[in-house]
Design a protein around this motif. Structure first.
Motif, PDB file in Angstrom:
ATOM      1  N   ILE A   3      98.138  31.040 -50.886  1.00 20.61           N
ATOM      2  CA  ILE A   3      97.683  31.027 -52.401  1.00 20.61           C
ATOM      3  C   ILE A   3      98.387  32.017 -53.362  1.00 20.61           C
ATOM      4  N   TRP A   4      99.170  31.394 -54.393  1.00 16.49           N
ATOM      5  CA  TRP A   4      99.868  32.034 -55.151  1.00 16.49           C
ATOM      6  C   TRP A   4      99.024  32.419 -56.477  1.00 16.49           C
ATOM      7  N   GLU A   5      99.119  33.397 -56.796  1.00 19.08           N
ATOM      8  CA  GLU A   5      98.294  33.886 -58.253  1.00 19.08           C
ATOM      9  C   GLU A   5      99.228  34.079 -59.185  1.00 19.08           C
ATOM     10  N   SER A 185      95.358  30.098 -59.938  1.00 18.04           N
ATOM     11  CA  SER A 185      96.019  30.256 -58.472  1.00 18.04           C
ATOM     12  C   SER A 185      96.322  28.866 -58.252  1.00 18.04           C
ATOM     13  N   LEU A 186      97.618  28.844 -57.491  1.00 15.22           N
ATOM     14  CA  LEU A 186      98.058  27.676 -56.913  1.00 15.22           C
ATOM     15  C   LEU A 186      97.994  27.744 -55.328  1.00 15.22           C
ATOM     16  N   ARG A 187      97.341  26.519 -54.680  1.00 16.41           N
ATOM     17  CA  ARG A 187      96.932  26.430 -53.340  1.00 16.41           C
ATOM     18  C   ARG A 187      98.005  25.627 -52.372  1.00 16.41           C
ATOM     19  N   ILE A 188      98.657  25.960 -51.602  1.00 12.23           N
ATOM     20  CA  ILE A 188      99.323  24.948 -50.764  1.00 12.23           C
ATOM     21  C   ILE A 188      98.901  25.170 -49.197  1.00 12.23           C
ATOM     22  N   ARG A 197     100.030  35.665 -52.302  1.00 11.43           N
ATOM     23  CA  ARG A 197     101.144  36.268 -52.873  1.00 11.43           C
ATOM     24  C   ARG A 197     100.840  36.318 -54.484  1.00 11.43           C
ATOM     25  N   THR A 198     101.493  37.413 -55.043  1.00 13.38           N
ATOM     26  CA  THR A 198     101.502  37.462 -56.655  1.00 13.38           C
ATOM     27  C   THR A 198     102.658  36.979 -56.941  1.00 13.38           C
ATOM     28  N   LEU A 199     103.079  36.163 -57.910  1.00 15.21           N
ATOM     29  CA  LEU A 199     104.433  35.652 -58.388  1.00 15.21           C
ATOM     30  C   LEU A 199     105.155  37.142 -58.494  1.00 15.21           C
TER      31      LEU A 199
END
Length: 322
Positions: A3-5, A185-188, A197-199
């Motif tokens: 998960i990218w915030e 958030s982007l979920r992969i 993760r936070t960008l």
């Protein structure tokens, strides 16, 4: 699941890039494991006789199968839109000894002798790797690079259109079956990795279309590297195909030549490519493209000195109903 915030700054700085070196690394995996990458079998059959892995020992040892991790110095997320191979190789050989060892130490399996030698003497190892990469490029990718670039350029044009009409949600909506966007958030959905993760510091995310990434999706999360997401572009399944038959319903409305031309434009193409595929003269092709463009079925886009043509949304609907 990764998960990218995103912050507002990250979203504003999200952009595209295409890396020859990352494409090359992914292609090594395809050659080693062709059964997992069926859309590239035609390319594999052509290229495999040219490749003797004994001549690419370090490159082969770094790109293992099954592929869980490839050191980031070999899979860069470029900050420029489209660096050349020479530019990326210069960056590769300039990687610090400390960073080489940090990247190599992320490999969980026992190190192959070639990789152990790279870790012991990074400068010599990187020079060897650069030489292997250049030789592999000439054998495996250089003959096909124009075709690959056109598909990637078309992908970026298509995504830009999506974002201009629907914002980030539209951009990420169909990027890849394992990628989704919700609540900032982007979920992969990775098979081998999970975390949040936070960008990093508002640097944004670089989206990297890679034809040889199919059918997977890969992320770059380790500092100090630029955060990136590598995914296969739309239309990759058509990359190695010969011209396909136009649907009969479309032929009945447009005529065979225009129907065939519209069928070919599922991935963007130049007039030179289209004339070669369809066996048409330049004036004849131009006449049909002009008619399809006037009807709103084909769009014209300039990228640098090149003009690319691709189907519009209306044409996609027509073909879907044919």
């Amino acid at each position: 699941m990764l998960i990218w915030e995103f912050s507002a700054q990250d979203l504003a700085l999200t952009r595209f890039s295409h890396s020859p070196l990352a494409e090359l690394s992914n292609s090594v995996q395809v050659l080693k494991e062709p059964g997992e990458h069926a859309v590239h079998l035609r390319w594999v059959r052509e290229v495999r006789p040219r490749i003797d892995w004994a001549a690419y020992g370090l490159l082969s040892a770094l790109v293992r199968v099954p592929n869980v991790y490839v050191p980031e110095f070999l899979t860069p997320v470029a900050t420029a839109w489209e660096p050349t191979l020479d530019e990326e190789l210069a960056q590769l050989v300039a990687t610090s000894a400390e960073q080489v060892r940090v990247d190599v130490d992320r490999i969980t399996a026992p190190l192959a002798p070639e990789v152990a030698a790279l870790r012991a003497d990074p400068a010599a190892g990187l020079n060897r790797l650069a030489a292997e990469v250049r030789a592999y490029w000439e054998a495996a990718l250089a003959p096909y690079w124009t075709r690959i670039r056109r598909l990637v350029e078309g992908e970026i044009l298509r995504r830009a259109q999506q974002m201009s009409t629907g914002g980030p949600a539209a951009l990420f909506a169909d990027l890849h079956p394992r990628v989704s966007w919700a609540d900032g958030s982007l979920r992969i959905a990775h098979r081998w990795f999970t975390g949040e993760r936070t960008l990093d510091g508002g640097r944004g995310l670089v989206l990297v279309p890679s034809v040889f990434a199919w059918p997977g999706v890969y992320s770059q999360t380790n500092p100090p590297y630029q955060p990136g997401l590598v995914y296969p572009p739309r239309g990759v399944a058509t990359l190695w195909e010969r011209p396909s038959s136009a649907p009969d319903g479309l032929v009945g409305v447009l005529g065979r030549t225009r129907a065939q031309l519209l069928t070919e434009l599922g991935a963007p193409a130049s007039t030179t490519e289209l004339a070669t595929r369809l066996g048409l003269s330049a004036p004849n092709l131009s006449h049909h493209l002009s008619a399809l463009t006037a009807a709103g079925l084909v769009a014209r886009h300039r990228t640098g000195r090149l003009v690319l043509y691709l189907r519009t949304g209306l044409a996609e609907t027509w073909i879907g109903q044919s």
